[in-house]
Design a protein around this motif. Structure first.
Motif, PDB file in Angstrom:
ATOM      1  N   SER A   1      22.397  36.884 -19.227  1.00 41.01           N
ATOM      2  CA  SER A   1      21.551  35.773 -18.800  1.00 41.01           C
ATOM      3  C   SER A   1      22.265  34.441 -19.006  1.00 41.01           C
ATOM      4  O   SER A   1      22.833  34.194 -20.078  1.00 41.01           O
ATOM      5  N   PRO A   2      22.206  33.529 -18.018  1.00 47.12           N
ATOM      6  CA  PRO A   2      22.766  32.189 -18.209  1.00 47.12           C
ATOM      7  C   PRO A   2      21.884  31.314 -19.098  1.00 47.12           C
ATOM      8  O   PRO A   2      22.316  30.234 -19.512  1.00 47.12           O
ATOM      9  N   HIS A   3      20.682  31.791 -19.385  1.00 43.66           N
ATOM     10  CA  HIS A   3      19.735  31.024 -20.203  1.00 43.66           C
ATOM     11  C   HIS A   3      19.954  31.239 -21.692  1.00 43.66           C
ATOM     12  O   HIS A   3      20.104  30.272 -22.448  1.00 43.66           O
ATOM     13  N   ASP A   4      20.018  32.493 -22.136  1.00 39.85           N
ATOM     14  CA  ASP A   4      20.126  32.759 -23.576  1.00 39.85           C
ATOM     15  C   ASP A   4      21.372  33.546 -23.956  1.00 39.85           C
ATOM     16  O   ASP A   4      21.596  33.828 -25.138  1.00 39.85           O
ATOM     17  N   GLY A   5      22.212  33.933 -22.992  1.00 43.08           N
ATOM     18  CA  GLY A   5      23.459  34.617 -23.290  1.00 43.08           C
ATOM     19  C   GLY A   5      23.317  36.071 -23.672  1.00 43.08           C
ATOM     20  O   GLY A   5      24.321  36.737 -23.961  1.00 43.08           O
ATOM     21  N   ARG A   6      22.103  36.596 -23.662  1.00 46.33           N
ATOM     22  CA  ARG A   6      21.887  37.999 -24.004  1.00 46.33           C
ATOM     23  C   ARG A   6      22.143  38.877 -22.779  1.00 46.33           C
ATOM     24  O   ARG A   6      22.123  38.415 -21.638  1.00 46.33           O
ATOM     25  N   VAL A   7      22.408  40.175 -23.040  1.00 50.17           N
ATOM     26  CA  VAL A   7      22.613  41.101 -21.945  1.00 50.17           C
ATOM     27  C   VAL A   7      21.287  41.816 -21.672  1.00 50.17           C
ATOM     28  O   VAL A   7      20.605  42.270 -22.592  1.00 50.17           O
TER      29      VAL A   7
ATOM     30  N   PHE B   1      14.766  52.162 -15.681  1.00 48.88           N
ATOM     31  CA  PHE B   1      14.142  52.671 -14.460  1.00 48.88           C
ATOM     32  C   PHE B   1      12.925  53.547 -14.750  1.00 48.88           C
ATOM     33  O   PHE B   1      11.898  53.446 -14.081  1.00 48.88           O
ATOM     34  N   SER B   2      13.053  54.424 -15.720  1.00 51.27           N
ATOM     35  CA  SER B   2      11.993  55.405 -15.972  1.00 51.27           C
ATOM     36  C   SER B   2      10.731  54.800 -16.555  1.00 51.27           C
ATOM     37  O   SER B   2       9.624  55.244 -16.250  1.00 51.27           O
ATOM     38  N   HIS B   3      10.871  53.782 -17.395  1.00 50.36           N
ATOM     39  CA  HIS B   3       9.725  53.258 -18.139  1.00 50.36           C
ATOM     40  C   HIS B   3       9.246  51.899 -17.664  1.00 50.36           C
ATOM     41  O   HIS B   3       8.252  51.378 -18.170  1.00 50.36           O
ATOM     42  N   GLY B   4       9.951  51.310 -16.711  1.00 53.84           N
ATOM     43  CA  GLY B   4       9.520  50.039 -16.160  1.00 53.84           C
ATOM     44  C   GLY B   4       9.793  48.839 -17.033  1.00 53.84           C
ATOM     45  O   GLY B   4       9.234  47.764 -16.801  1.00 53.84           O
ATOM     46  N   ASP B   5      10.661  48.991 -18.025  1.00 54.50           N
ATOM     47  CA  ASP B   5      10.926  47.916 -18.979  1.00 54.50           C
ATOM     48  C   ASP B   5      12.201  47.153 -18.625  1.00 54.50           C
ATOM     49  O   ASP B   5      13.118  47.692 -18.008  1.00 54.50           O
ATOM     50  N   ILE B   6      12.238  45.900 -19.067  1.00 59.64           N
ATOM     51  CA  ILE B   6      13.476  45.124 -19.108  1.00 59.64           C
ATOM     52  C   ILE B   6      13.790  44.901 -20.575  1.00 59.64           C
ATOM     53  O   ILE B   6      12.962  44.355 -21.322  1.00 59.64           O
ATOM     54  N   VAL B   7      14.955  45.344 -21.015  1.00 60.19           N
ATOM     55  CA  VAL B   7      15.362  45.280 -22.419  1.00 60.19           C
ATOM     56  C   VAL B   7      16.527  44.304 -22.537  1.00 60.19           C
ATOM     57  O   VAL B   7      17.390  44.252 -21.651  1.00 60.19           O
ATOM     58  N   SER B   8      16.563  43.529 -23.613  1.00 63.11           N
ATOM     59  CA  SER B   8      17.708  42.645 -23.834  1.00 63.11           C
ATOM     60  C   SER B   8      18.367  42.953 -25.170  1.00 63.11           C
ATOM     61  O   SER B   8      17.719  43.450 -26.105  1.00 63.11           O
ATOM     62  N   LEU B   9      19.668  42.675 -25.233  1.00 62.70           N
ATOM     63  CA  LEU B   9      20.473  42.888 -26.438  1.00 62.70           C
ATOM     64  C   LEU B   9      21.260  41.618 -26.732  1.00 62.70           C
ATOM     65  O   LEU B   9      21.593  40.858 -25.813  1.00 62.70           O
TER      66      LEU B   9
END
Length: 341
Positions: free
Chosen positions: A116-122, A127-135
């Motif tokens: 992300s250009p906003h917070d620098g996280r990846v 796909f299976s669970h409909g989630d967006i996860v960040s690290l």
């Protein structure tokens, strides 16, 4: 994930979590050679860099996706079908030809990655669970950024793109398993609070990328072999959309999309270890192929990352023979739109 759907995921099969059941010969750089294609466009032959994975006994597959360079020049790659406990995101040192685990968990079916250009996280799409996860950039501190329904329906998020402010644009392959055109393009604001459907009635949307000027989005529809253009108004709202390119894929289908500094589109192909390259005006410029002698056992080229500011491209290729990284010289330099997603 279907009966399971047929995407660059190539089709999840029900195993435990859901496992995914892409003119004149000359030398271009050190990585490829070219010849005239059937339509007059160039054929670019990619060169193998390294093997990253083998088929997982628990899922019966390996499927590499979402290559993205981090700030240190290392390449992150997701393995869509990796089972719990095995590396689901790999960090690759291309120079040394080594890789290590960057992230794993007991749940996610990750299909793309982008910083992300906003917070620098990846950010990863599950796909299976409909989630967006960040690290965090080092792979620590996993967080669920977004989960739940959008306009009353769950998502199957496939690929993602960020605008310059850090808002997310998702290809939602909802309906793939039923073979019904009810996929969507979804915008999620950078705080994860508001989600808006920008386009619907789509046939398994897969690849998604902004154009060079961030005026609009290119997105592909896997089961229609076409690329559409979605014009935006500068505030993240859709103005218009039209079918821009019809891809002659034969048995192959349109997977992920990347865009280089000249606006060229790199359309990955599921069902063939190759990519089709188009100009922004729809002209077929080139086909990137794995050499025939190496193509046996490789069934898709899902995505590509072009070195930021350079032209060296790295393509994720997978099949029964395993998961590989191939390289070729891109037609123009890499930008954010050709690095992840």
């Amino acid at each position: 994930m279907r009966r399971l759907p047929i995407r660059s995921l190539a089709g999840l099969t029900a195993i435990g979590l859901l496992a995914l059941t892409g003119c004149g010969a000359k030398t271009v750089g050190s990585a490829v050679d070219t010849a005239a294609g059937a339509g007059g466009e160039r054929t670019i032959r990619a060169r193998q860099v390294m093997q990253l994975t083998t088929v997982h006994p628990k899922t019966g597959m390996t499927l590499l996706e979402g290559p993205v360079f981090d700030e240190d020049g290392k390449l992150l790659v997701v393995d869509v079908t990796a089972p719990a406990g095995e590396p689901k995101v790999l960090r690759v040192d291309i120079r040394r030809k080594t890789s290590r685990e960057f992230h794993t968990d007991d749940r996610g079916t990750y299909t793309s990655a982008q910083f992300s250009p906003h917070d620098g996280r990846v950010y990863l799409t599950d796909f299976s669970h409909g989630d967006i996860v960040s690290l965090a950039p080092d792979g620590s501190d996993p967080r669920t950024f977004f989960s739940g329904e959008v306009d009353g329906a769950p998502m199957n998020p496939d690929d993602l793109a960020f605008d310059q402010e850090g808002n997310l644009y998702i290809s939602d392959s909802r309906g793939m398993s039923e073979g019904v055109a009810k996929g969507r393009v979804v915008r999620i604001d950078r705080d994860g609070k508001d989600a808006t459907v920008l386009a619907d009635g789509l046939a398994a949307p897969n690849g998604i990328s902004f154009d060079v000027d961030y005026r609009g989005l290119w997105f592909s529809e896997l089961t229609q072999n076409r690329i559409s253009y979605l014009l935006l108004d500068g505030k993240g709202r859709a103005v218009s959309r039209h079918i821009a390119i019809r891809v002659d894929g034969g048995i192959a289908q349109t997977d992920s999309i990347a865009v280089d500094a000249r606006g060229n589109l790199y359309q990955a192909l599921h069902g063939r270890p190759a990519m089709a390259v188009y100009s922004k005006n729809g002209e077929r410029l080139a086909t990137v192929e794995v050499p025939a002698r190496a193509a046996e056992g490789l069934t898709s080229a899902t995505n590509v990352a072009i070195t930021p500011g350079g032209t060296q491209a790295y393509m994720t290729v997978s099949g029964p023979a395993g998961g590989y990284l191939y390289t070729f010289d891109a037609l123009a330099k890499g930008i954010r739109q050709s690095n992840g997603g």
